[in-house]
Design an enzyme around this catalytic site. Structure first.
Site, PDB file in Angstrom:
ATOM      1  N   PRO A  46       0.818  -1.218   0.000  1.00  0.00           N
ATOM      2  CA  PRO A  46       0.000   0.000   0.000  1.00  0.00           C
ATOM      3  C   PRO A  46       0.848   1.264   0.000  1.00  0.00           C
ATOM      4  O   PRO A  46       1.944   1.288   0.547  1.00  0.00           O
ATOM      5  CB  PRO A  46      -0.811  -0.113   1.295  1.00  0.00           C
ATOM      6  CG  PRO A  46      -0.007  -1.005   2.172  1.00  0.00           C
ATOM      7  CD  PRO A  46       0.716  -1.958   1.264  1.00  0.00           C
ATOM      8  N   ASP A  47       0.335   2.296  -0.643  1.00  0.00           N
ATOM      9  CA  ASP A  47       1.021   3.583  -0.688  1.00  0.00           C
ATOM     10  C   ASP A  47       0.426   4.486   0.382  1.00  0.00           C
ATOM     11  O   ASP A  47      -0.708   4.942   0.264  1.00  0.00           O
ATOM     12  CB  ASP A  47       0.859   4.211  -2.072  1.00  0.00           C
ATOM     13  CG  ASP A  47       1.608   5.526  -2.201  1.00  0.00           C
ATOM     14  OD1 ASP A  47       2.219   5.956  -1.205  1.00  0.00           O
ATOM     15  OD2 ASP A  47       1.573   6.123  -3.281  1.00  0.00           O
ATOM     16  N   PHE A  48       1.196   4.722   1.427  1.00  0.00           N
ATOM     17  CA  PHE A  48       0.668   5.518   2.546  1.00  0.00           C
ATOM     18  C   PHE A  48       0.562   6.995   2.177  1.00  0.00           C
ATOM     19  O   PHE A  48      -0.006   7.783   2.923  1.00  0.00           O
ATOM     20  CB  PHE A  48       1.559   5.351   3.783  1.00  0.00           C
ATOM     21  CG  PHE A  48       2.917   5.989   3.670  1.00  0.00           C
ATOM     22  CD1 PHE A  48       3.150   7.247   4.188  1.00  0.00           C
ATOM     23  CD2 PHE A  48       3.953   5.327   3.035  1.00  0.00           C
ATOM     24  CE1 PHE A  48       4.399   7.830   4.075  1.00  0.00           C
ATOM     25  CE2 PHE A  48       5.202   5.902   2.920  1.00  0.00           C
ATOM     26  CZ  PHE A  48       5.426   7.162   3.444  1.00  0.00           C
ATOM     27  N   ARG A  49       1.104   7.400   1.008  1.00  0.00           N
ATOM     28  CA  ARG A  49       1.064   8.809   0.619  1.00  0.00           C
ATOM     29  C   ARG A  49      -0.166   9.154  -0.227  1.00  0.00           C
ATOM     30  O   ARG A  49      -0.436  10.322  -0.475  1.00  0.00           O
ATOM     31  CB  ARG A  49       2.309   9.172  -0.198  1.00  0.00           C
ATOM     32  CG  ARG A  49       3.626   9.053   0.525  1.00  0.00           C
ATOM     33  CD  ARG A  49       4.743   9.533  -0.385  1.00  0.00           C
ATOM     34  NE  ARG A  49       6.061   9.346   0.187  1.00  0.00           N
ATOM     35  CZ  ARG A  49       6.811   8.282  -0.005  1.00  0.00           C
ATOM     36  NH1 ARG A  49       6.359   7.291  -0.736  1.00  0.00           N
ATOM     37  NH2 ARG A  49       8.015   8.189   0.522  1.00  0.00           N
ATOM     38  N   GLN A 119      16.435   0.343  -2.538  1.00  0.00           N
ATOM     39  CA  GLN A 119      15.884   1.462  -1.773  1.00  0.00           C
ATOM     40  C   GLN A 119      14.669   1.034  -0.959  1.00  0.00           C
ATOM     41  O   GLN A 119      14.143   1.825  -0.188  1.00  0.00           O
ATOM     42  CB  GLN A 119      15.448   2.576  -2.737  1.00  0.00           C
ATOM     43  CG  GLN A 119      16.582   3.304  -3.419  1.00  0.00           C
ATOM     44  CD  GLN A 119      16.065   4.329  -4.411  1.00  0.00           C
ATOM     45  OE1 GLN A 119      15.604   3.984  -5.486  1.00  0.00           O
ATOM     46  NE2 GLN A 119      16.125   5.583  -4.045  1.00  0.00           N
ATOM     47  N   ASN A 120      14.221  -0.191  -1.143  1.00  0.00           N
ATOM     48  CA  ASN A 120      12.949  -0.613  -0.561  1.00  0.00           C
ATOM     49  C   ASN A 120      13.113  -1.150   0.851  1.00  0.00           C
ATOM     50  O   ASN A 120      14.101  -1.819   1.153  1.00  0.00           O
ATOM     51  CB  ASN A 120      12.305  -1.674  -1.451  1.00  0.00           C
ATOM     52  CG  ASN A 120      12.091  -1.165  -2.859  1.00  0.00           C
ATOM     53  OD1 ASN A 120      11.828   0.014  -3.056  1.00  0.00           O
ATOM     54  ND2 ASN A 120      12.233  -2.035  -3.836  1.00  0.00           N
ATOM     55  N   ILE A 121      12.107  -0.884   1.677  1.00  0.00           N
ATOM     56  CA  ILE A 121      12.147  -1.379   3.058  1.00  0.00           C
ATOM     57  C   ILE A 121      11.352  -2.670   3.221  1.00  0.00           C
ATOM     58  O   ILE A 121      11.194  -3.163   4.328  1.00  0.00           O
ATOM     59  CB  ILE A 121      11.613  -0.327   4.056  1.00  0.00           C
ATOM     60  CG1 ILE A 121      10.138   0.006   3.786  1.00  0.00           C
ATOM     61  CG2 ILE A 121      12.469   0.930   4.017  1.00  0.00           C
ATOM     62  CD1 ILE A 121       9.480   0.843   4.860  1.00  0.00           C
ATOM     63  N   ASP A 122      10.870  -3.240   2.113  1.00  0.00           N
ATOM     64  CA  ASP A 122       9.887  -4.319   2.221  1.00  0.00           C
ATOM     65  C   ASP A 122      10.475  -5.713   2.423  1.00  0.00           C
ATOM     66  O   ASP A 122       9.726  -6.672   2.611  1.00  0.00           O
ATOM     67  CB  ASP A 122       8.955  -4.320   1.006  1.00  0.00           C
ATOM     68  CG  ASP A 122       9.696  -4.356  -0.328  1.00  0.00           C
ATOM     69  OD1 ASP A 122      10.735  -5.049  -0.423  1.00  0.00           O
ATOM     70  OD2 ASP A 122       9.245  -3.676  -1.276  1.00  0.00           O
ATOM     71  N   HIS A 139      18.015   1.998   2.809  1.00  0.00           N
ATOM     72  CA  HIS A 139      17.147   2.712   3.754  1.00  0.00           C
ATOM     73  C   HIS A 139      16.634   1.812   4.873  1.00  0.00           C
ATOM     74  O   HIS A 139      15.675   2.156   5.551  1.00  0.00           O
ATOM     75  CB  HIS A 139      15.970   3.344   3.006  1.00  0.00           C
ATOM     76  CG  HIS A 139      16.406   4.284   1.924  1.00  0.00           C
ATOM     77  ND1 HIS A 139      15.659   4.547   0.802  1.00  0.00           N
ATOM     78  CD2 HIS A 139      17.542   5.022   1.789  1.00  0.00           C
ATOM     79  CE1 HIS A 139      16.311   5.405   0.023  1.00  0.00           C
ATOM     80  NE2 HIS A 139      17.450   5.705   0.604  1.00  0.00           N
ATOM     81  N   CYS A 147      15.923  -1.288  19.902  1.00  0.00           N
ATOM     82  CA  CYS A 147      15.347  -0.323  20.849  1.00  0.00           C
ATOM     83  C   CYS A 147      16.012   1.027  20.594  1.00  0.00           C
ATOM     84  O   CYS A 147      17.245   1.129  20.626  1.00  0.00           O
ATOM     85  CB  CYS A 147      15.579  -0.775  22.283  1.00  0.00           C
ATOM     86  SG  CYS A 147      15.057   0.474  23.496  1.00  0.00           S
ATOM     87  N   GLY A 217      13.036   0.381 -11.616  1.00  0.00           N
ATOM     88  CA  GLY A 217      11.965   0.899 -10.768  1.00  0.00           C
ATOM     89  C   GLY A 217      12.366   1.977  -9.791  1.00  0.00           C
ATOM     90  O   GLY A 217      11.868   2.020  -8.671  1.00  0.00           O
ATOM     91  N   THR A 218      13.255   2.880 -10.204  1.00  0.00           N
ATOM     92  CA  THR A 218      13.676   3.967  -9.313  1.00  0.00           C
ATOM     93  C   THR A 218      13.689   5.282 -10.071  1.00  0.00           C
ATOM     94  O   THR A 218      13.982   5.315 -11.270  1.00  0.00           O
ATOM     95  CB  THR A 218      15.064   3.698  -8.711  1.00  0.00           C
ATOM     96  OG1 THR A 218      15.521   4.873  -8.023  1.00  0.00           O
ATOM     97  CG2 THR A 218      16.084   3.306  -9.771  1.00  0.00           C
ATOM     98  N   SER A 219      13.400   6.362  -9.363  1.00  0.00           N
ATOM     99  CA  SER A 219      13.401   7.693  -9.979  1.00  0.00           C
ATOM    100  C   SER A 219      14.808   8.269 -10.081  1.00  0.00           C
ATOM    101  O   SER A 219      15.016   9.279 -10.747  1.00  0.00           O
ATOM    102  CB  SER A 219      12.528   8.645  -9.164  1.00  0.00           C
ATOM    103  OG  SER A 219      13.105   8.847  -7.876  1.00  0.00           O
ATOM    104  N   ASN A 242      12.337   1.109 -16.512  1.00  0.00           N
ATOM    105  CA  ASN A 242      11.550   2.076 -15.752  1.00  0.00           C
ATOM    106  C   ASN A 242      10.403   2.581 -16.631  1.00  0.00           C
ATOM    107  O   ASN A 242      10.435   2.445 -17.852  1.00  0.00           O
ATOM    108  CB  ASN A 242      12.449   3.252 -15.329  1.00  0.00           C
ATOM    109  CG  ASN A 242      11.965   3.931 -14.056  1.00  0.00           C
ATOM    110  OD1 ASN A 242      11.592   3.273 -13.090  1.00  0.00           O
ATOM    111  ND2 ASN A 242      11.959   5.251 -14.062  1.00  0.00           N
ATOM    112  N   ARG A 243       9.415   3.168 -15.990  1.00  0.00           N
ATOM    113  CA  ARG A 243       8.297   3.718 -16.761  1.00  0.00           C
ATOM    114  C   ARG A 243       8.688   4.988 -17.512  1.00  0.00           C
ATOM    115  O   ARG A 243       7.988   5.411 -18.434  1.00  0.00           O
ATOM    116  CB  ARG A 243       7.098   3.983 -15.844  1.00  0.00           C
ATOM    117  CG  ARG A 243       6.497   2.700 -15.272  1.00  0.00           C
ATOM    118  CD  ARG A 243       5.162   2.952 -14.604  1.00  0.00           C
ATOM    119  NE  ARG A 243       4.623   1.735 -14.027  1.00  0.00           N
ATOM    120  CZ  ARG A 243       3.979   0.788 -14.699  1.00  0.00           C
ATOM    121  NH1 ARG A 243       3.810   0.904 -16.008  1.00  0.00           N
ATOM    122  NH2 ARG A 243       3.513  -0.283 -14.090  1.00  0.00           N
TER     123      ARG A 243
END
Length: 326
Positions: A46-49, A119-122, A139, A147, A217-219, A242-243
């Site tokens: 999901p895109d939280f933005r 770059q992905n956190i997934d 990232h 902690c 897949g990166t800008s 990339n797109r």
């Protein structure tokens, strides 16, 4: 001043077909992959933005000053439940890897991959079977947890359970905080935090050794990750999937008749090594696999993938540092 003539081409053509020729003859462990959020789109993360998405709507009750606040330590200390809501939805065992993740793992399986910088956190690179040692998560990601007050590592499964339970109860995140002497989060790099030391070490060790570079897949807008494309040798062929075409030269330099050899030069008369495929990452890697005669192997990996926690979820091995970012 007239521009110098272009150097001899390193690829027979500046497309997937031309780049496939380079891959066929690449020495062992000589290919580097750079990837961003575009390789995980088809996993349904999901895109939280984006307004209208369930996750965005769920986060509205926390009055985020900006979408980025969810990755700020000061806001996390103030409203930890906002980040934990995000983490619950985005925990890697909610998703399965995409064909692109499986293609990267196939490169490793064939002994060709030197490293994947993400770059992905997934954590979906690990879920596809890529060993943690092969992934540089610029990232950070969900592979380990810490902690924020004591710096002590906390078992991933314990944090996963607390995030799933919520604030209250013996297994909730408030009890987790009390047990460990402070709030605990996955090792995702928040704003203001340093990138993992391992990212900078690998940047210097791996990129100069690359014989082929695949960018997907990166800008190429977020630094220092975007600078990685320019750290390979000038004789290293590069493929961008990339797109849209990104990483192109500064127009000011072109106006001065100068060539930025680090920029992606596809379409420029001076290009001698940059291939570009405009479109979807999954479609492109399937095409590339077919050109290499790997299509059946790739489809088999995709078909037989079992859902469940990625390798490393529940492991306390923090050797690889934080993986990728949103």
């Amino acid at each position: 001043h007239p521009r110098a003539p272009p150097p001899p081409p390193l690829l027979p053509s500046f497309d997937l077909e031309g780049f496939a020729d380079t891959l066929r003859s690449a020495p062992p462990r000589s290919i580097i992959v750079l990837c961003g959020a575009g390789i995980s789109v088809s996993a349904g993360i999901p895109d939280f933005r984006s307004p209208g998405t369930g996750l965005y709507d769920n986060l509205q009750k926390y009055d985020l000053p900006s979408p980025q606040a969810i990755f700020e330590l000061s806001y996390f200390r103030e409203r930890p439940d906002a980040f934990y809501t995000l983490a619950k939805e985005m925990w890697p065992d909610n998703f399965i890897p995409t064909p692109t993740h499986h293609f990267i793992a196939l490169l490793h399986h064939k002994g060709m991959l030197r490293r994947c910088f993400s770059q992905n956190i997934d954590s979906l690179e690990a879920a596809a079977g890529l060993p943690h040692s092969m992934v540089i998560a610029a990232h950070g990601n969900f592979d380990s947890c810490t902690c924020i007050d004591t710096g002590a590592e906390v078992p991933v499964e314990e944090v996963r359970r607390a995030v799933a339970v919520g604030r209250d109860g013996a297994d909730g995140w408030q009890a987790l905080q009390e047990r460990h002497g402070g709030l605990v989060k996955p090792n995702i790099v928040f704003f203001g935090e340093q990138l993992p030391a391992r990212f900078f070490e690998a940047m210097g060790d791996d990129l100069p050794e690359a014989q082929a570079l695949i960018i997907m897949g990166t800008s190429l807008k977020v630094q220092p990750f975007a600078s990685l494309v320019g750290r390979v040798s000038r004789r290293c062929p590069r493929l961008l999937i990339n797109r849209e075409l990104v990483g192109t030269p500064d127009p000011m330099l072109a106006n001065l008749g100068l060539v930025d050899g680090r920029a992606i030069l596809h379409g420029d008369e001076m290009n001698n090594r940059d291939a570009f495929h405009r479109g979807d990452c999954d479609e492109a890697v399937r095409h590339l696999a077919a050109l290499l005669g790997w299509d059946e192997e790739l489809e088999e990996r995709i078909r037989t993938h079992k859902t469940g926690p990625p390798a490393g979820i529940g492991s306390s091995n923090h050797q690889t540092g934080p993986p990728a970012g949103i």
